[in-house]
Design an enzyme around this catalytic site. Structure first.
Site, PDB file in Angstrom:
ATOM      1  N   CYS A  17       1.057   1.784  12.316  1.00 15.10           N
ATOM      2  CA  CYS A  17       2.047   1.466  11.128  1.00 15.10           C
ATOM      3  C   CYS A  17       2.431   2.746  10.405  1.00 15.10           C
ATOM      4  CB  CYS A  17       1.611   0.541  10.327  1.00 15.10           C
ATOM      5  SG  CYS A  17      -0.064   1.107   9.142  1.00 15.10           S
TER       6      CYS A  17
ATOM      7  N   HIS B  38       0.740  -1.119  -0.148  1.00 15.36           N
ATOM      8  CA  HIS B  38       0.139   0.197   0.021  1.00 15.36           C
ATOM      9  C   HIS B  38       0.757   1.283  -0.018  1.00 15.36           C
ATOM     10  CE1 HIS B  38       0.559  -1.365   4.089  1.00 15.36           C
ATOM     11  NE2 HIS B  38       0.797  -0.231   4.671  1.00 15.36           N
TER      12      HIS B  38
END
Length: 646
Positions: A189, A67
């Site tokens: 994250c 991503h």
């Protein structure tokens, strides 16, 4: 937001052709470009690879979630892809990946998009959904499976919210001993898109199985959600931090706290919950910046070394742009020097700008190692300590050579831990003086202590080392030329700008100035070219042992190496000194010895291969470089352990 608007049928790949991780990323990025989700393939792919360099997005159980969030993305989309045979995606569990979810988020994604992405990410810890997705044959089936799973999750989330409210109310009146164990967690994250929410879902699901009450705060791309209150933190038996970026830590002072990567929140949820609820985790002290050791647990020992490595990598990653940018400009300047002369403004411009960038290498390395340890208050003493390591000192013991990158490493760790202990020592200051810590006390005391250590201890030690080496070289003379050439070549690789390197280079320059004989210049030149070239060779032919960021930096080392810019190897040497320096010294020594065996003479103080026309034996000069670089590159590539996904 309807997930069908994210899971576009046109963007799905139901039969991925790729056989490697790199090919899979390339194929998915191409698909995004074909359907108009992105308008700049290289930018988006670059950001995908940067994320992979931090930690593999192959989360295990056959799933990978690459991503990125950048300006190349035109609309928030999730690309679903399947591979029938599976692909070695360097997943955290070491198993092949079969299902791929490439998430693309625009720079200006609104909260609705981000919430939908978060929701989709959290669904993927559902084994039943994963099983059904593996069996799905059409894009319509994939959309229907997610639609059904999303509705079930929404119903469950609503029930959980009501349950948490009831628990909070009951906790105020109920007997503490009769309550179920209660822990709180924070997940985060770097991009805040996928892993943050998958870790949240995994922890909540595992806690329910274990009969443990839990509340999870997410620090994602849409901001902090489900923020923990002071009462919840106080009530919790322990704290779980599953994060790959900084989170608000002082609020957990005095609590049993387990601090792990976000991937552990996904894959080791039971272990983390056990440590927190049973209070087996160390006690966190916010002012001290460390945890209190409760025993000899092997896992905690490993986490200490992991922290040291992370501190080191923080310095190296911030230093890399200075190495590459400055080095390439200096290489261009050497090309220009041969055609327009050393007094040309073009040569001077490129060379000076490159040198300016290089002057920051050691200070930046030290500063960001320090910041990783002691946070922002450590930036100043780390930067100044690194600068002191990069300058030849005339303090206690005069020296013609700086402490170099080894001194910079010491400066970074010293500065970081000085601030850590200053925080601890000053933790009992009156609250009325608390505001003075960051603006006055830490900068002044931190700089004073680190400056004193560098001025009176570190720099003088390296000055003495430099003086001893120079005296040794002068006493050798030039009687045994091959041995001297090998010694000088090897010394160029030991510390890449420190006392050994500078002593060898200064000795060769001195000899050349006095005699106009460039024999020893040939030895130090090839010795200095070998380390970056060896790294370039190793990162090219042993790709699986390096991160994507290291492989990209390795390519630039071809240019830096042929330009006699040894500093290109510093980031690698700082992160893995044994394998980099050990292999480089062998190749550099062989190359330096060969120049003397073949009586090669290079009457120039710099320039790398660009001064080959000046050599008396140009082909043998180049051959010595190639032999040394190949030997070092092969040794390094074979010797270096394969990289581990954390």
């Amino acid at each position: 937001m309807d997930l069908k608007q994210l899971l576009l049928k046109d963007a799905m790949i139901m039969d991925l052709k790729a056989t490697t991780k790199e090919e899979a990323i390339e194929e998915m990025v191409d698909k995004y470009y074909q359907v108009g989700v992105i308008d700049d393939k290289e930018l988006y792919k670059s950001d995908i690879l940067k994320r992979e360099a931090q930690t593999s997005t192959g989360i295990g159980d056959g799933i990978a979630m690459p991503h990125a969030r950048d300006k190349a993305v035109k609309r928030a989309t999730v690309l679903f892809a399947k591979s029938a045979k599976g692909i070695d995606y360097k997943s955290l569990d070491g198993q092949p990946a079969y299902l791929f979810f490439m998430i693309a988020a625009p720079d200006g994604a609104d909260n609705l998009h981000l919430q939908a992405l978060a929701a989709l990410s959290s669904l993927l810890i559902n084994p039943e959904l994963v099983k059904n997705l593996k069996a799905a044959k059409t894009a319509d089936e994939v959309q229907e499976l997610f639609d059904k799973a999303m509705k079930e999750k929404e119903a469950k989330d609503k029930a959980d919210e009501e349950k948490q409210k009831a628990q909070a109310q009951a906790a105020k009146t109920a007997d503490t001993g009769a309550q179920k164990p209660y822990v709180v967690a924070v997940t985060a994250c770097p991009t805040g898109i996928a892993h943050t929410y998958m870790a949240e879902a995994a922890l909540k699901e595992q806690a329910e199985k274990m009969g443990v009450d839990i509340k999870v705060e997410t620090n994602g791309s849409e901001g902090v959600k489900h923020k923990l209150t002071a009462d919840e933190i106080k009530r919790a038996s322990g704290i779980i931090i599953a994060a790959d970026k900084k989170v608000d830590m002082p609020r957990f002072d005095g609590k049993h706290l387990v601090n792990r990567p976000v991937s552990d929140g996904i894959n080791k949820a039971e272990e983390l919950i056990d440590l927190a609820k049973d209070q087996k985790a160390p006690i966190f002290h916010s002012e001290g910046g460390a945890v209190e050791d409760n025993g000899d647990d092997e896992g905690e020992k490993k986490s200490l070394w992991s922290r040291i490595y992370a501190d080191l990598m923080n310095g190296i990653s911030n230093m890399l742009p200075f190495v590459v940018g400055g080095g390439i400009l200096m290489a261009i300047s050497f090309l220009l020097e041969n055609s327009v002369g050393a007094k040309s403004q073009w040569f001077l411009f490129f060379n000076n700008v490159g040198n300016y960038a290089f002057s920051f290498l050691i200070p930046v390395l030290a500063a960001y190692i320090a910041v990783s340890i002691g946070d922002r208050p450590a930036l100043l003493p780390g930067f100044v300590g690194g600068y002191m390591a990069s300058q030849a000192t005339a303090s206690v013991v005069s020296s013609k050579s700086p402490a170099g990158f080894i001194g910079g490493l010491l400066a970074g760790f010293i500065a970081g831990w000085v601030i850590v202990y200053l925080k601890k020592w000053l933790s009992k200051l009156p609250k009325s003086l608390a505001g003075l810590k960051t603006i006055l006390i830490y900068p002044v005391l931190g700089l004073l202590i680190v400056g004193a250590i560098m001025y009176f201890i570190v720099d003088p030690v390296f000055a003495v080392v430099n003086a001893a080496i120079t005296h040794f070289l002068e006493s050798m003379g030039t009687g045994n030329a091959v041995i001297l050439g090998a010694l000088l070549g090897g010394m160029m690789s030991i510390d890449m700008g420190g006392p050994f390197n500078k002593a060898a280079y200064t000795f060769a320059i001195g000899t050349f100035t006095a005699t106009q004989d460039g024999a020893l210049m040939a030895a130090v030149m090839v010795g200095g070219m070998v380390p970056p070239l060896a790294i370039a060779i190793a990162t090219t032919f042993w790709k699986n042992k390096f991160t994507e960021q290291e492989r990209q930096a390795g390519l630039s080392n071809y240019i830096l190496g042929i330009s006699f810019i040894t500093e290109g190897a510093i980031p690698f040497a700082a992160g893995d000194p044994l394998h980099v320096i050990g292999s480089s010294v062998i190749g550099s020594a062989i190359a330096g010895g060969l120049t003397q065996l073949w009586k090669v003479n290079v009457p120039a103080p710099h320039g790398g291969i660009f001064v080959t026309p000046l050599a008396n034996k140009p082909l043998l000069y180049l051959l010595a470089v190639v032999i040394g670089a190949v030997i070092s590159g092969v040794i390094y590539g074979v010797w270096k352990p394969a990289k581990k996904n954390n």
